[in-house]
Design a protein around this motif. Sequence first.
Motif, PDB file in Angstrom:
ATOM      1  N   UNK A  17       0.899  -1.250   0.008  1.00  0.00           N
ATOM      2  CA  UNK A  17      -0.075  -0.098   0.056  1.00  0.00           C
ATOM      3  C   UNK A  17       0.854   1.338   0.041  1.00  0.00           C
ATOM      4  N   UNK A  18       2.071   1.282   0.803  1.00  0.00           N
ATOM      5  CA  UNK A  18       2.749   2.225   0.901  1.00  0.00           C
ATOM      6  C   UNK A  18       3.451   2.587  -0.466  1.00  0.00           C
ATOM      7  N   UNK A  19       4.139   1.436  -1.157  1.00  0.00           N
ATOM      8  CA  UNK A  19       4.485   1.546  -2.419  1.00  0.00           C
ATOM      9  C   UNK A  19       3.627   2.264  -3.396  1.00  0.00           C
ATOM     10  N   UNK A  20       2.387   1.812  -3.505  1.00  0.00           N
ATOM     11  CA  UNK A  20       1.405   2.063  -4.436  1.00  0.00           C
ATOM     12  C   UNK A  20       1.176   3.500  -4.270  1.00  0.00           C
ATOM     13  N   UNK A  21       0.642   3.973  -2.805  1.00  0.00           N
ATOM     14  CA  UNK A  21       0.571   5.386  -2.693  1.00  0.00           C
ATOM     15  C   UNK A  21       1.792   6.232  -3.065  1.00  0.00           C
ATOM     16  N   UNK A  27       4.358   9.972  -9.337  1.00  0.00           N
ATOM     17  CA  UNK A  27       3.799   9.304 -10.869  1.00  0.00           C
ATOM     18  C   UNK A  27       5.048   8.143 -11.352  1.00  0.00           C
ATOM     19  N   UNK A  28       5.412   7.736 -10.343  1.00  0.00           N
ATOM     20  CA  UNK A  28       6.314   6.472 -10.595  1.00  0.00           C
ATOM     21  C   UNK A  28       5.359   5.105 -10.889  1.00  0.00           C
ATOM     22  N   UNK A  29       4.801   4.904 -12.106  1.00  0.00           N
ATOM     23  CA  UNK A  29       4.015   3.803 -12.396  1.00  0.00           C
ATOM     24  C   UNK A  29       4.419   2.474 -11.867  1.00  0.00           C
ATOM     25  N   UNK A  30       5.880   2.241 -12.241  1.00  0.00           N
ATOM     26  CA  UNK A  30       6.598   0.995 -11.866  1.00  0.00           C
ATOM     27  C   UNK A  30       6.380   0.735 -10.359  1.00  0.00           C
ATOM     28  N   UNK A  31       6.558   1.604  -9.403  1.00  0.00           N
ATOM     29  CA  UNK A  31       6.509   1.674  -7.983  1.00  0.00           C
ATOM     30  C   UNK A  31       5.046   1.227  -7.667  1.00  0.00           C
TER      31      UNK A  31
END
Length: 64
Positions: A17-21, A27-31
Amino acid sequence: MGVDDKFDNKAEDLGGRAKETIGDVTGDEKLKAEGATDQLKAKTKDVGESVKDVGSSVKDKFSK
Protein backbone atom coordinates in the motif's frame (compact mmCIF):
# COMPACT_ATOMS: atom_id res chain seq x y z
CA MET A 1 -2.58 -19.92 9.88
CA GLY A 2 0.20 -19.05 12.25
CA VAL A 3 0.60 -15.68 13.84
CA ASP A 4 3.93 -15.24 12.05
CA ASP A 5 2.26 -15.87 8.68
CA LYS A 6 -0.50 -13.37 9.45
CA PHE A 7 2.06 -10.77 10.51
CA ASP A 8 4.21 -11.33 7.42
CA ASN A 9 1.21 -11.12 5.10
CA LYS A 10 -0.06 -7.95 6.78
CA ALA A 11 3.42 -6.39 6.60
CA GLU A 12 3.65 -7.23 2.89
CA ASP A 13 0.17 -5.78 2.31
CA LEU A 14 0.99 -2.54 4.16
CA GLY A 15 4.33 -2.24 2.37
CA GLY A 16 2.50 -2.68 -0.91
CA ARG A 17 0.00 0.00 0.00
CA ALA A 18 2.84 2.37 0.85
CA LYS A 19 4.63 1.66 -2.43
CA GLU A 20 1.43 2.13 -4.40
CA THR A 21 0.67 5.43 -2.67
CA ILE A 22 4.20 6.77 -3.11
CA GLY A 23 4.18 5.69 -6.73
CA ASP A 24 0.85 7.42 -7.27
CA VAL A 25 2.01 10.66 -5.61
CA THR A 26 5.34 10.76 -7.44
CA GLY A 27 3.99 9.53 -10.77
CA ASP A 28 6.21 6.43 -10.64
CA GLU A 29 4.06 3.85 -12.41
CA LYS A 30 6.57 1.06 -11.82
CA LEU A 31 6.54 1.60 -8.04
CA LYS A 32 2.75 1.87 -8.09
CA ALA A 33 2.51 -1.47 -9.93
CA GLU A 34 4.99 -3.10 -7.53
CA GLY A 35 2.83 -1.97 -4.63
CA ALA A 36 -0.30 -3.42 -6.17
CA THR A 37 1.56 -6.67 -6.85
CA ASP A 38 2.78 -6.88 -3.26
CA GLN A 39 -0.77 -6.42 -2.00
CA LEU A 40 -2.05 -9.13 -4.32
CA LYS A 41 0.68 -11.52 -3.17
CA ALA A 42 -0.27 -10.93 0.47
CA LYS A 43 -3.95 -11.54 -0.23
CA THR A 44 -3.14 -14.69 -2.19
CA LYS A 45 -1.06 -16.01 0.71
CA ASP A 46 -3.93 -15.26 3.11
CA VAL A 47 -6.35 -17.22 0.94
CA GLY A 48 -3.90 -20.12 0.65
CA GLU A 49 -3.45 -20.26 4.41
CA SER A 50 -7.23 -20.13 4.92
CA VAL A 51 -7.71 -23.02 2.51
CA LYS A 52 -5.10 -25.04 4.42
CA ASP A 53 -6.89 -24.26 7.69
CA VAL A 54 -10.25 -25.38 6.29
CA GLY A 55 -8.70 -28.53 4.82
CA SER A 56 -7.13 -29.37 8.14
CA SER A 57 -10.43 -28.81 9.93
CA VAL A 58 -12.30 -31.07 7.50
CA LYS A 59 -9.63 -33.73 7.81
CA ASP A 60 -9.90 -33.61 11.61
CA LYS A 61 -13.69 -34.08 11.47
CA PHE A 62 -13.46 -37.14 9.23
CA SER A 63 -10.60 -38.77 11.10
CA LYS A 64 -12.54 -39.02 14.37
